[in-house]
Structures are given as C-alpha cells and as structure tokens.
Design an enzyme around this catalytic site. Structure first.
Site, PDB file in Angstrom:
ATOM      1  N   CYS A   1      -1.714   7.075  -4.772  1.00 35.25           N
ATOM      2  CA  CYS A   1      -0.049   7.064  -5.759  1.00 35.25           C
ATOM      3  C   CYS A   1      -0.744   6.111  -7.024  1.00 35.25           C
ATOM      4  CB  CYS A   1       0.623   5.167  -5.210  1.00 35.25           C
ATOM      5  SG  CYS A   1       2.096   4.970  -5.740  1.00 35.25           S
TER       6      CYS A   1
ATOM      7  N   HIS B   1       2.299   8.202  -0.468  1.00 35.21           N
ATOM      8  CA  HIS B   1       1.580   6.926   0.662  1.00 35.21           C
ATOM      9  C   HIS B   1       1.748   7.461   1.749  1.00 35.21           C
ATOM     10  CE1 HIS B   1       1.913   3.533  -1.992  1.00 35.21           C
ATOM     11  NE2 HIS B   1       2.978   4.055  -2.132  1.00 35.21           N
TER      12      HIS B   1
ATOM     13  N   GLU C   1      -0.352   6.009   4.105  1.00 36.99           N
ATOM     14  CA  GLU C   1      -0.298   5.370   4.817  1.00 36.99           C
ATOM     15  C   GLU C   1       0.788   5.200   5.900  1.00 36.99           C
ATOM     16  OE1 GLU C   1      -0.336   3.099   1.360  1.00 36.99           O
ATOM     17  OE2 GLU C   1      -1.320   5.123   2.097  1.00 36.99           O
TER      18      GLU C   1
END
EC number: 4.3.2.10
Length: 213
Positions: A81, A195, A197
């Site tokens: 990001c 992202h 994750e």
C-alpha cells in the site's frame, strides 16, 4: 523456516501483516533499528496514510539509506500500500515529496472518474480484480505465480503509483475502466497497492510466494 523482517516506523498495520506471514510458520522480526535492516533475509515495508508522514517516519529512524542498500542487495523486498508508493521517486500527495527512489516514477491521484466520465468514489475502497499488463513480465516466475487472472484483492487508497517504465507494472486493476498499478516489480523488489494480508486466500498465496523467493 523462512524469515521476514517488517519495518516498524509508526505507520502501518504491523500485526495483521505479521499474522499473515506467521500463517506459514515464518519467523517474523519487527525492525526498529537501521542495523536490523541489512541483516534481514526478506524485508517488508507496510504502510497506511499519507506519503509525507510515511517518509518522515522512515527518515526519523534513519531507515532511508539502509532500505536503499537492502534493495540493492538482491534480497526480496516487498512494499504494501503506502509502502509500495514510497518505493517510487516522488509523490504529488498534498505537495511534492521525495520518495525512496527504488523504482523511477511518481505517485499521483486516483482519477476521480471512470473512463465513461462518470464520477466515482475516492478513496478507492473494496475488492477489485488483478489483470495482466501489456508490457509487464509473465507472472509465472513472480509472487503472482499461482494467482489466476481476474482474482480479487482488497484495496484502500486515494493515490496510485505510476512507474516511469511500464514494464515495471506486473499487474493492474481497473477502477471503472481506469488502469491502476496493482503490483509493480523490479528484479528483487515488489510492491502491492492492495493489502495481501486482507485479501483472503489470494493474498495469502502472494505472501507464500514471497516467502519462497
């Protein structure tokens, strides 16, 4: 066991990133000193928020030169990001700000409208598909190795990275037809605008591939 070092500079969702790597039993080190950077096997630069704040955080901790040295070492590097955006030369977010300069290019505003001219929401938030680029390299030897075309990942951003060399754009996403750099790559360095994750199985697969480089 694979190991990864995550830069802790006051700007980023470190715990969720760390948990994603720990899912694959990776040894995770949160880096808070310049000396730890060069000893890392793999380095991750996470980040959320404004470009200027992120660069100030890195500068305050004297991380700038060690990050550049690590990037030149050939060892795997991943920006997430804001971390991806800071890999570029400069940003126009709320003024002109110098970046790390790991990949030539600049960070600019996400277009305020789609290709049809209709306004759309900024920031760009939500799930969007990954598409290949016309000049980027094949995914088969990259962190996108096992990712099918048009897989969806999670974005939250108002600015986007524009590498000077379009061959550095490994994958794009289309926001109402507007192409946005989703993954950039230059040799050992990767950047993800989304992202991983927070991107479910697709994101975890990307993290797993990064650990296997």
């Amino acid at each position: 066991m694979s190991s990864v070092s995550i830069l802790d500079y006051g700007v980023g969702n470190l715990l969720s990133v760390a948990r994603a790597f720990q899912y694959f039993d990776a040894s995770v080190n949160l880096v808070s000193t310049p000396e730890e950077i060069m000893s890392a096997d793999r380095l991750v630069l996470p980040g959320v928020g404004a470009f200027e704040d992120g660069m100030k955080g890195l500068t305050t901790l004297n991380f700038i030169e060690p990050i550049k040295q690590f990037a030149r070492s050939g060892k795997p590097f991943l920006g997430i990001c804001l971390g991806m955006q800071m890999m570029l030369s400069k940003s126009t977010e709320f003024g002109q700000h110098e970046g790390l300069g790991l990949i030539a290019g600049e960070v600019v505003s996400v277009p305020s409208h789609g290709v049809d001219g209709q306004l759309h929401k900024i920031p760009h938030i939500g799930w969007n598909e990954l598409v290949s680029t016309s000049e980027g390299e094949d995914w088969c030897h990259t962190i996108l190795k096992n990712i099918p075309l048009n897989s969806s990942v999670y974005f939250v951003h108002s600015f986007m990275a524009m590498p000077s060399n379009p061959k550095k754009r490994l994958a794009d996403t289309l926001y109402d037809g507007q192409a946005i750099s989703a993954v950039i790559k230059d040799e050992n360095m990767y950047g993800c605008q989304f992202h991983p994750e927070k991107s479910g199985e697709v994101g975890l697969s990307i993290i797993q591939q990064f650990l296997q480089i």
